[in-house]
Motif scaffolding. Sequence first.
Motif, PDB file in Angstrom:
ATOM      1  N   MET A  39      -6.260  15.253  -2.486  1.00 40.98           N
ATOM      2  CA  MET A  39      -5.145  15.288  -1.550  1.00 40.98           C
ATOM      3  C   MET A  39      -4.880  13.878  -1.035  1.00 40.98           C
ATOM      4  O   MET A  39      -5.817  13.176  -0.657  1.00 40.98           O
ATOM      5  N   VAL A  40      -3.622  13.492  -1.000  1.00 48.59           N
ATOM      6  CA  VAL A  40      -3.250  12.170  -0.520  1.00 48.59           C
ATOM      7  C   VAL A  40      -2.221  12.337   0.589  1.00 48.59           C
ATOM      8  O   VAL A  40      -1.241  13.052   0.421  1.00 48.59           O
ATOM      9  N   ARG A  41      -2.447  11.699   1.708  1.00 47.91           N
ATOM     10  CA  ARG A  41      -1.501  11.748   2.821  1.00 47.91           C
ATOM     11  C   ARG A  41      -0.531  10.586   2.660  1.00 47.91           C
ATOM     12  O   ARG A  41      -0.936   9.440   2.502  1.00 47.91           O
ATOM     13  N   ILE A  42       0.759  10.881   2.718  1.00 49.15           N
ATOM     14  CA  ILE A  42       1.795   9.851   2.580  1.00 49.15           C
ATOM     15  C   ILE A  42       2.440   9.663   3.934  1.00 49.15           C
ATOM     16  O   ILE A  42       2.869  10.632   4.580  1.00 49.15           O
ATOM     17  N   ARG A  43       2.516   8.432   4.344  1.00 50.48           N
ATOM     18  CA  ARG A  43       3.095   8.122   5.651  1.00 50.48           C
ATOM     19  C   ARG A  43       4.359   7.276   5.421  1.00 50.48           C
ATOM     20  O   ARG A  43       4.364   6.337   4.651  1.00 50.48           O
ATOM     21  N   ARG A  44       5.419   7.626   6.109  1.00 54.23           N
ATOM     22  CA  ARG A  44       6.677   6.908   5.980  1.00 54.23           C
ATOM     23  C   ARG A  44       6.608   5.645   6.816  1.00 54.23           C
ATOM     24  O   ARG A  44       6.215   5.668   7.980  1.00 54.23           O
ATOM     25  N   LEU A  45       6.956   4.542   6.208  1.00 59.46           N
ATOM     26  CA  LEU A  45       6.969   3.257   6.927  1.00 59.46           C
ATOM     27  C   LEU A  45       8.308   3.106   7.635  1.00 59.46           C
ATOM     28  O   LEU A  45       9.352   3.420   7.098  1.00 59.46           O
ATOM     29  N   SER A  46       8.266   2.620   8.842  1.00 59.05           N
ATOM     30  CA  SER A  46       9.524   2.391   9.568  1.00 59.05           C
ATOM     31  C   SER A  46      10.168   1.126   9.054  1.00 59.05           C
ATOM     32  O   SER A  46       9.510   0.127   8.771  1.00 59.05           O
ATOM     33  N   SER A  47      11.472   1.157   8.931  1.00 58.72           N
ATOM     34  CA  SER A  47      12.176  -0.043   8.445  1.00 58.72           C
ATOM     35  C   SER A  47      12.567  -0.886   9.669  1.00 58.72           C
ATOM     36  O   SER A  47      13.317  -0.467  10.533  1.00 58.72           O
ATOM     37  N   THR A  48      12.044  -2.093   9.718  1.00 57.85           N
ATOM     38  CA  THR A  48      12.312  -2.990  10.850  1.00 57.85           C
ATOM     39  C   THR A  48      13.086  -4.211  10.394  1.00 57.85           C
ATOM     40  O   THR A  48      12.981  -5.268  10.988  1.00 57.85           O
ATOM     41  N   MET A  49      13.824  -4.114   9.317  1.00 52.93           N
ATOM     42  CA  MET A  49      14.572  -5.272   8.815  1.00 52.93           C
ATOM     43  C   MET A  49      15.835  -5.454   9.524  1.00 52.93           C
ATOM     44  O   MET A  49      16.717  -4.945   9.763  1.00 52.93           O
TER      45      MET A  49
END
Length: 92
Positions: free
Chosen positions: A82-92
């Motif tokens: 099992m792999v947990r995927i986390r969404r990265l926030s876009s700060t561009m």
Amino acid sequence: MMSIIFDLMDTTLSESSEKKPGSRAGRPNYPRELRDRLAAAACEPGVSVARLARESGINANMLYTWRRRASSGPTRNSGAVMVRIRRLSSTM
């Protein structure tokens, strides 16, 4: 296709008097090869699972369970992780 069933017709189940470490008392521990062969035979078109179980000397519900597990895909020992995927926030 039906050859797998004919191969199983000569299979005789016997309980071993030898006690294995970790074995469950009162419940038979069938070899994985036998479970896999019976599950594959139960998936053949036109095969009566109840008849196959009766002729093999096992409970039909057990064979239905083995068939369901065989057709459900990967098992606990398949190496899947099992792999947990986390969404990265876009700060561009």
